[in-house]
Design an enzyme around this catalytic site. Structure first.
Site, PDB file in Angstrom:
ATOM      1  N   SER A   1       0.869  -1.183   0.000  1.00  0.00           N
ATOM      2  CA  SER A   1       0.000   0.000   0.000  1.00  0.00           C
ATOM      3  C   SER A   1       0.901   1.226   0.000  1.00  0.00           C
ATOM      4  CB  SER A   1      -0.861  -0.006   1.277  1.00  0.00           C
ATOM      5  OG  SER A   1      -1.451   1.262   1.499  1.00  0.00           O
TER       6      SER A   1
ATOM      7  N   TYR B   1      -2.112  -1.443  10.251  1.00  0.00           N
ATOM      8  CA  TYR B   1      -2.072  -1.574   8.787  1.00  0.00           C
ATOM      9  C   TYR B   1      -0.669  -1.271   8.251  1.00  0.00           C
ATOM     10  CZ  TYR B   1      -4.024  -1.148   4.018  1.00  0.00           C
ATOM     11  OH  TYR B   1      -4.326  -1.307   2.678  1.00  0.00           O
TER      12      TYR B   1
HETATM   13  N1  LIG Z   1      -8.572   0.042  -1.727  1.00  0.00           N
HETATM   14  C1  LIG Z   1      -7.507   0.757  -1.425  1.00  0.00           C
HETATM   15  O1  LIG Z   1      -7.561   1.983  -1.357  1.00  0.00           O
HETATM   16  C2  LIG Z   1      -6.190   0.061  -1.192  1.00  0.00           C
HETATM   17  C3  LIG Z   1      -5.035   0.861  -1.173  1.00  0.00           C
HETATM   18  C4  LIG Z   1      -3.813   0.241  -0.951  1.00  0.00           C
HETATM   19  C5  LIG Z   1      -3.747  -1.127  -0.770  1.00  0.00           C
HETATM   20  N2  LIG Z   1      -4.888  -1.850  -0.790  1.00  0.00           N
HETATM   21  C6  LIG Z   1      -4.755  -3.296  -0.584  1.00  0.00           C
HETATM   22  O2  LIG Z   1      -5.322  -3.959  -1.682  1.00  0.00           O
HETATM   23  C7  LIG Z   1      -5.741  -5.264  -1.283  1.00  0.00           C
HETATM   24  C8  LIG Z   1      -7.165  -5.501  -1.737  1.00  0.00           C
HETATM   25  O3  LIG Z   1      -8.025  -4.635  -1.030  1.00  0.00           O
HETATM   26  P1  LIG Z   1      -9.360  -4.050  -1.660  1.00  0.00           P
HETATM   27  O4  LIG Z   1      -9.251  -2.581  -1.623  1.00  0.00           O
HETATM   28  O5  LIG Z   1      -9.677  -4.710  -2.930  1.00  0.00           O
HETATM   29  O6  LIG Z   1     -10.381  -4.479  -0.504  1.00  0.00           O
HETATM   30  P2  LIG Z   1     -11.717  -5.356  -0.532  1.00  0.00           P
HETATM   31  O7  LIG Z   1     -12.216  -5.351   0.845  1.00  0.00           O
HETATM   32  O8  LIG Z   1     -12.612  -4.885  -1.630  1.00  0.00           O
HETATM   33  O9  LIG Z   1     -11.176  -6.815  -0.917  1.00  0.00           O
HETATM   34  C9  LIG Z   1     -10.389  -7.572  -0.011  1.00  0.00           C
HETATM   35  C10 LIG Z   1     -10.799  -9.018  -0.128  1.00  0.00           C
HETATM   36  O10 LIG Z   1      -9.983  -9.785   0.779  1.00  0.00           O
HETATM   37  C11 LIG Z   1     -10.818 -10.787   1.354  1.00  0.00           C
HETATM   38  N3  LIG Z   1     -10.281 -11.274   2.627  1.00  0.00           N
HETATM   39  C12 LIG Z   1     -10.333 -10.687   3.847  1.00  0.00           C
HETATM   40  N4  LIG Z   1      -9.783 -11.480   4.772  1.00  0.00           N
HETATM   41  C13 LIG Z   1      -9.370 -12.596   4.124  1.00  0.00           C
HETATM   42  C14 LIG Z   1      -8.717 -13.774   4.538  1.00  0.00           C
HETATM   43  N5  LIG Z   1      -8.390 -13.986   5.829  1.00  0.00           N
HETATM   44  N6  LIG Z   1      -8.415 -14.718   3.602  1.00  0.00           N
HETATM   45  C15 LIG Z   1      -8.764 -14.532   2.305  1.00  0.00           C
HETATM   46  N7  LIG Z   1      -9.400 -13.428   1.858  1.00  0.00           N
HETATM   47  C16 LIG Z   1      -9.687 -12.477   2.759  1.00  0.00           C
HETATM   48  C17 LIG Z   1     -12.158 -10.095   1.560  1.00  0.00           C
HETATM   49  O11 LIG Z   1     -13.207 -11.048   1.728  1.00  0.00           O
HETATM   50  C18 LIG Z   1     -12.260  -9.286   0.268  1.00  0.00           C
HETATM   51  O12 LIG Z   1     -12.918 -10.015  -0.738  1.00  0.00           O
HETATM   52  C19 LIG Z   1      -5.571  -5.318   0.244  1.00  0.00           C
HETATM   53  O13 LIG Z   1      -4.357  -5.977   0.557  1.00  0.00           O
HETATM   54  C20 LIG Z   1      -5.489  -3.842   0.620  1.00  0.00           C
HETATM   55  O14 LIG Z   1      -4.772  -3.652   1.816  1.00  0.00           O
HETATM   56  C21 LIG Z   1      -6.104  -1.302  -1.007  1.00  0.00           C
END
Ligand SMILES: NC(=O)c1ccc[n+]([C@@H]2O[C@H](COP(=O)([O-])OP(=O)(O)OC[C@H]3O[C@@H](n4cnc5c(N)ncnc54)[C@H](O)[C@@H]3O)[C@@H](O)[C@H]2O)c1
Length: 215
Positions: free
Chosen positions: A141, A154
């Site tokens: 991130s 985080y």
């Molecule tokens: N959205 C943002 O702004 C952003 C920014 C930087 C990094 N990220 C990272 O991107 C990645 C995806 O996040 P996103 O934004 O798509 O969020 P999201 O919540 O839409 O998707 C995350 C998915 O991970 C799944 N999940 C949660 N716990 C789990 C587990 N124990 N085992 C397997 N699956 C699990 C959830 O069910 C969900 O489907 C994450 O690692 C997040 O930290 C997101």
């Protein structure tokens, strides 16, 4: 890169970035092993994908469960014969001060966002090496680069993902292993991560302070 004939593994494929990656990889011809702890979200990803089981297979998986991740690697090899691309994407958020973050929440988040990435990397790395054309993508991130207030848990995980992934990248290069290693640092993307919908996984884990953002 040509995706046809290659197999990709995507964790957290039931929502957000993981779903988008899964749909894009499948649309470019890759076979995809899509996993998530949320079976309903995963089903929706498969439905939107529109391809049959020869191209996309869904696996309910908790990335923090090491034995389950190791078994998952075996299942993917059994289903597709090999793996070329692994995206360790599954993640959750806790937004709270360090003082207010419980040990329970720290363990939970680190178990998914840091150890989940490590589990996925270690489980699939031998198969990526064996493929002769492996690509590992670990999702950190922007909060793996900077550390603002309210993101202690985080940031600890995402800085950890960065360190772990960058060390591995050096090792693959030094040892001439056929695996490219990538650490991705997304900024803000409008997904479910900060929504109360996460209650489906754990009710009190996401604490959003007014004005605080996830990243
Ligand atoms: N959205 C943002 O702004 C952003 C920014 C930087 C990094 N990220 C990272 O991107 C990645 C995806 O996040 P996103 O934004 O798509 O969020 P999201 O919540 O839409 O998707 C995350 C998915 O991970 C799944 N999940 C949660 N716990 C789990 C587990 N124990 N085992 C397997 N699956 C699990 C959830 O069910 C969900 O489907 C994450 O690692 C997040 O930290 C997101």
């Amino acid at each position: 890169m040509e995706y046809r004939g290659r197999t990709a593994v995507v964790t957290g494929a039931g929502s957000g970035l993981g779903r988008a990656l899964t749909l894009e990889l499948a649309s470019r011809g890759a076979r995809v092993a899509a996993s998530d702890i949320d079976g309903a979200g995963l089903d929706e990803t498969v439905r939107r994908c529109g391809h049959g089981p020869n191209q996309i297979k869904a696996f309910v998986l908790d990335v923090s469960d090491r034995q389950a991740v190791l078994s998952h690697a075996q299942d993917v090899i059994a289903a597709f014969g090999g793996v070329n691309i692994v995206v360790n994407n599954a993640g959750v958020a806790v937004v709270a001060t360090v003082e207010e973050t419980s040990f329970e929440d720290l363990d939970w988040l680190l178990g998914i966002n840091l150890m989940g990435v490590i589990n996925g990397t270690k489980a699939f790395l031998p198969h990526l090496v064996r493929s002769g054309d492996g690509h590992l993508v670990n999702i950190s991130s922007v909060f793996g680069l900077v550390a603002p207030a309210y993101q202690g848990a985080y940031c600890t995980a995402k800085f950890g993902v960065r360190g772990f992934t960058e060390c591995l990248r050096q090792e693959m290069l030094i040892q001439g292993r056929p695996v490219s290693v990538h650490c991705v640092h997304p900024g803000g993307v409008r997904t479910n991560i900060a929504r109360p919908a996460m209650a489906a996984t754990r009710p009190v884990s996401v604490r959003i302070r007014p004005g605080a953002s996830t990243g």
